[in-house]
Write an enzyme that holds these catalytic residues in place. Structure first.
Site, mmCIF file in Angstrom:
data_model
loop_
_atom_site.group_PDB
_atom_site.id
_atom_site.type_symbol
_atom_site.label_atom_id
_atom_site.label_comp_id
_atom_site.label_asym_id
_atom_site.label_seq_id
_atom_site.Cartn_x
_atom_site.Cartn_y
_atom_site.Cartn_z
ATOM 1 N N ASN A 86 0.970 -1.102 -0.056
ATOM 2 C CA ASN A 86 -0.065 -0.089 0.111
ATOM 3 C C ASN A 86 1.002 1.417 -0.131
ATOM 4 O O ASN A 86 1.959 1.227 0.481
ATOM 5 C CB ASN A 86 -0.930 0.060 1.304
ATOM 6 N N ALA A 112 -8.588 -9.289 1.621
ATOM 7 C CA ALA A 112 -8.353 -10.765 2.035
ATOM 8 C C ALA A 112 -7.761 -10.450 3.586
ATOM 9 O O ALA A 112 -7.169 -9.543 3.884
ATOM 10 C CB ALA A 112 -7.066 -11.187 1.213
ATOM 11 N N LYS A 168 -5.413 4.496 -5.037
ATOM 12 C CA LYS A 168 -5.333 3.405 -3.852
ATOM 13 C C LYS A 168 -4.830 3.960 -2.745
ATOM 14 O O LYS A 168 -5.397 3.847 -1.476
ATOM 15 C CB LYS A 168 -4.410 2.243 -4.479
ATOM 16 N N ASN A 172 -6.938 4.100 0.777
ATOM 17 C CA ASN A 172 -6.518 3.377 1.908
ATOM 18 C C ASN A 172 -6.437 4.519 3.053
ATOM 19 O O ASN A 172 -6.630 4.304 4.305
ATOM 20 C CB ASN A 172 -5.083 2.852 1.549
ATOM 21 N N ASN A 176 -8.584 2.880 6.131
ATOM 22 C CA ASN A 176 -7.789 1.924 7.049
ATOM 23 C C ASN A 176 -7.754 2.450 8.383
ATOM 24 O O ASN A 176 -8.086 1.591 9.282
ATOM 25 C CB ASN A 176 -6.494 1.568 6.456
ATOM 26 N N ASN A 186 -15.187 -3.647 6.924
ATOM 27 C CA ASN A 186 -15.456 -2.566 6.028
ATOM 28 C C ASN A 186 -16.706 -2.015 5.986
ATOM 29 O O ASN A 186 -16.966 -0.749 5.720
ATOM 30 C CB ASN A 186 -14.689 -2.864 4.783
ATOM 31 N N SER A 239 -6.661 -4.145 6.318
ATOM 32 C CA SER A 239 -5.019 -4.866 6.465
ATOM 33 C C SER A 239 -4.579 -4.329 7.786
ATOM 34 O O SER A 239 -3.987 -4.793 8.674
ATOM 35 C CB SER A 239 -4.111 -4.684 5.296
ATOM 36 N N GLU A 251 0.894 0.030 8.613
ATOM 37 C CA GLU A 251 1.518 0.936 7.440
ATOM 38 C C GLU A 251 0.927 2.213 7.711
ATOM 39 O O GLU A 251 1.202 3.253 6.600
ATOM 40 C CB GLU A 251 0.935 0.385 6.309
HETATM 41 O O1 KPL Z 1 -6.407 -2.496 0.399
HETATM 42 C C1 KPL Z 1 -7.211 -2.466 1.766
HETATM 43 C C2 KPL Z 1 -6.732 -2.961 2.567
HETATM 44 O O2 KPL Z 1 -7.059 -3.343 3.735
HETATM 45 O O3 KPL Z 1 -5.279 -2.481 3.046
HETATM 46 C C3 KPL Z 1 -8.826 -2.569 1.328
HETATM 47 C C4 KPL Z 1 -9.008 -2.212 0.009
HETATM 48 C C5 KPL Z 1 -9.132 -1.403 2.107
HETATM 49 C C6 KPL Z 1 -9.601 -3.757 1.654
HETATM 50 O O4 KPL Z 1 -9.631 -4.032 2.938
#
Ligand code: KPL
Length: 295
Positions: A86, A112, A168, A172, A176, A186, A239, A251
């Site tokens: 990210n 994931a 992205k 994030n 996040n 989410n 994440s 992160e």
């Molecule tokens: O990139 C993601 C993350 O969790 O870091 C998202 C797209 C928000 C999916 O949870």
């Protein structure tokens, strides 16, 4: 997901991780109600004998440079490095520190999470974009796409991968930290009225900052992007929330903290992001004190 053909080897740093990998029988992937075992070989970084032709760096942003340093003797000018982190910061650091290698980024919004070590749940269909960061504007590199799970992850080639990374990054920054503050999946950032109001206000500030930052491309509207990612990954835990709950480093220095650094350099105010970081730190400290298990 059926990974298919190319010979893949997982590189690990710790002997106990390799042992656990062997006991687990490789990677286990859960999609909808189906579980698939992917018994790919693994080895310790110290055991590498051959030059690496294609290196996928699947670490967190903060672990990327140390991971690359640990394999640098096995890279040559033909090695292609694909980054999956990210943010935007570490990608530039890698490009600067590895000028001999072609650096690519795979930017994805697939959701994931780890159910347990080496057991991964695919919790939301997102998008995936691959592009050459070292030489922008390149036409699709079909041979690279075929080495990756292009069909399964629906990876599309992107000539301007930097613009995708910014896109992205904005999403994030919107999702996040807020998901950690509200300690939620989410989808709940859209369904909880207080969280949703904060999300909208934060998106507004992020969008204004991106418009004003000289190095940022013109942003697509941030809230509609964040909303569609949240809908697509509704059941996922971000994440950053997974890291915070597991007591790992997050992160954040590569997300909202980096955004605030860029804003300060450009003398732009970022009160919402600053307040968000403070609340995030308080929340992480609280989660650590009560150390909750991985979702
Ligand atoms: O990139 C993601 C993350 O969790 O870091 C998202 C797209 C928000 C999916 O949870």
């Amino acid at each position: 997901m059926d990974w298919g053909q190319p010979p893949v080897c997982l590189l690990l740093h710790k002997a106990d991780s390799l042992q656990r990998w062997q006991q687990t029988g490789g990677l286990h992937l859960y999609e909808r109600s189906t579980g698939t075992a992917l018994p790919v070989p693994a080895m310790l970084v110290q055991q590498i004998q051959e030059p690496i032709s294609l290196l996928l760096v699947c670490t967190k942003a903060q672990d990327t440079l140390p991971a690359l340093a640990s394999v640098k003797d096995h890279l040559n000018s033909g090695t292609r490095i694909v980054l999956l982190q990210n943010g935007l910061r570490v990608q530039d650091e890698v490009r600067q520190q590895f000028p001999q290698q072609a650096v690519y980024c795979l930017s994805t919004s697939h959701g994931a999470y780890l159910r347990s070590p080496f057991h991964v749940v695919h919790a939301g269909q997102g998008e995936a974009w691959l592009g050459n960061l070292s030489t922008p504007g390149q036409e699709a590199e079909q041979d690279l796409l075929t080495l990756l799970p292009q069909r399964q992850m629906q990876i599309q080639w992107e000539r301007d991968i930097r613009a995708r990374l910014w896109d992205k990054f904005a999403v994030n920054c919107a999702i996040n930290a807020l998901s950690v503050i509200h300690n939620c999946r989410n989808a709940e950032l859209l369904t909880r009225p207080d969280a949703h109001a904060e999300l909208q206000a934060l998106c507004k500030e992020i969008e204004a900052l991106l418009m004003a930052l000289p190095q940022a491309p013109t942003p697509a509207a941030v809230y509609p992007r964040a909303r569609s990612v949240l809908q697509a990954t509704a059941q996922n835990f971000s994440s950053t929330l997974q890291d915070a709950r597991a007591g790992r480093d997050t992160e954040m220095p590569y997300l909202n903290e980096y955004l605030c650094e860029l804003a300060q350099q450009a003398a732009l105010p970022c009160p919402r992001n600053t307040e968000l970081i403070q609340r995030f730190n308080t929340r992480v400290a609280a989660l650590r004190a009560g150390l909750q298990p991985c979702p």
